[in-house]
Write an enzyme that holds these catalytic residues in place. Structure first.
Site, PDB file in Angstrom:
ATOM      1  CG  ASN A  84      -7.643  -3.413  -4.273  1.00 39.13           C
ATOM      2  OD1 ASN A  84      -8.847  -3.450  -4.479  1.00 39.13           O
ATOM      3  ND2 ASN A  84      -7.110  -2.685  -3.287  1.00 39.13           N
ATOM      4  CG  ASP A  97      -2.113   0.919   1.077  1.00 40.83           C
ATOM      5  OD1 ASP A  97      -3.200   0.405   0.751  1.00 40.83           O
ATOM      6  OD2 ASP A  97      -1.970   2.143   1.254  1.00 40.83           O
ATOM      7  CE  LYS A 120     -11.067   1.183 -10.934  1.00 39.70           C
ATOM      8  NZ  LYS A 120     -10.112   0.162 -10.475  1.00 39.70           N
ATOM      9  CE1 TYR A 179     -12.588   4.543  -9.802  1.00 42.67           C
ATOM     10  CE2 TYR A 179     -14.847   4.333 -10.554  1.00 42.67           C
ATOM     11  CZ  TYR A 179     -13.779   3.840  -9.833  1.00 42.67           C
ATOM     12  OH  TYR A 179     -13.898   2.655  -9.147  1.00 42.67           O
TER      13      TYR A 179
END
Length: 256
Positions: free
Chosen positions: A91, A38, A164, A160
């Site tokens: 992710n 992360d 995606k 966004y």
């Protein structure tokens, strides 16, 4: 009984919170050793502590998915400690609240760099190690917004949606190129999930749920565990004949 991911080594990006944290915990519970990455190292360490407290095996590392050196360093940590890498969960992602009219180049670049370029950089580095380990599987995180524009107001977040929307085709391209290396590549498209990424207060409010019920067939907000379970299955041998697909995990959102 053999656990689903026994003797497997997994790399999970954005694993300090939300879907990423739940996925890392799920993979560890099912037998994998997990490299928890992360951009927020303290959050990654907290996920690692949760895994270890439950009897699992994990290491925490700071990774900015826009930085190839960070990714390679983290991958080398996994190889040095465990000798292999078999599974990748791409992710890490973010969004900024901009309509088309007020969308800045800086916001566009940030979201595309993390959500799309980041998946490319991570996959390119980690696939090398997976191939060297004899093969495995990759799951990219897409969104129902790859197919529809989800908005409760008068504006969307075009950057966004663009980031995606590219993931399903990117996933297919990787599936084709990596198949000879014994690496399967699929993606999961979450619907509305109860995490801070989606503004937890809004998603779990009565008004938010009432709005979402207009689209949801399963009349509840999704949980990080719903997504983690789907990811774990796609990574497993149970899904060994599934390659290059996008799996919506959305409570039926895309059905209406």
């Amino acid at each position: 009984m053999k656990l689903r991911h026994s003797e497997k080594i997994a790399f999970v990006t954005g694993a300090g919170s939300g879907i990423g944290r739940e996925t890392a915990i799920t993979l560890a519970r099912e037998g994998a050793s997990v490299l928890v990455s992360d951009i927020n190292l303290e959050a990654a360490k907290q996920t690692t502590r949760l895994i270890e407290e439950a009897g699992g095996v994990a290491l925490a590392t700071k990774v900015d998915v826009r930085n190839r050196a960070d990714i390679a360093t983290a991958a080398n940590i996994a190889m040095e400690n465990w000798g292999a890498l078999h599974l990748l969960v791409n992710n890490a992602g973010l969004v900024t609240k901009h309509s088309f009219e007020d969308l800045t180049e800086e916001a566009w670049d940030l979201v595309l760099d993390v959500n799309l370029k980041g998946q490319f950089l991570v996959a390119q580095e980690i696939a090398l190690r997976i191939a060297a380990s004899g093969g495995g599987a990759i799951v990219n995180l897409s969104s129902v917004e790859a197919l529809v524009v989800v908005t409760s107001g008068s504006t969307a977040q075009p950057h966004y949606n663009a980031s995606k929307g590219a993931i399903p085709t990117f996933t297919k391209a990787l599936a084709i190129e990596l198949a000879p290396k014994n690496i399967r590549v699929n993606c999961v498209a979450p619907g509305p999930i109860a995490t801070d990424f989606f503004n937890l207060e809004v998603v779990t409010s009565d008004a938010g749920l009432e709005f979402m019920k207009q689209r949801l067939l399963v009349q509840r907000v999704g949980l990080p565990s719903d997504i983690a379970s789907a990811i774990s299955w796609l990574l497993s041998e149970e899904a060994s004949w599934i390659d290059g697909v996008q799996l919506p995990v959305d409570g039926g959102w895309l059905t209406r």
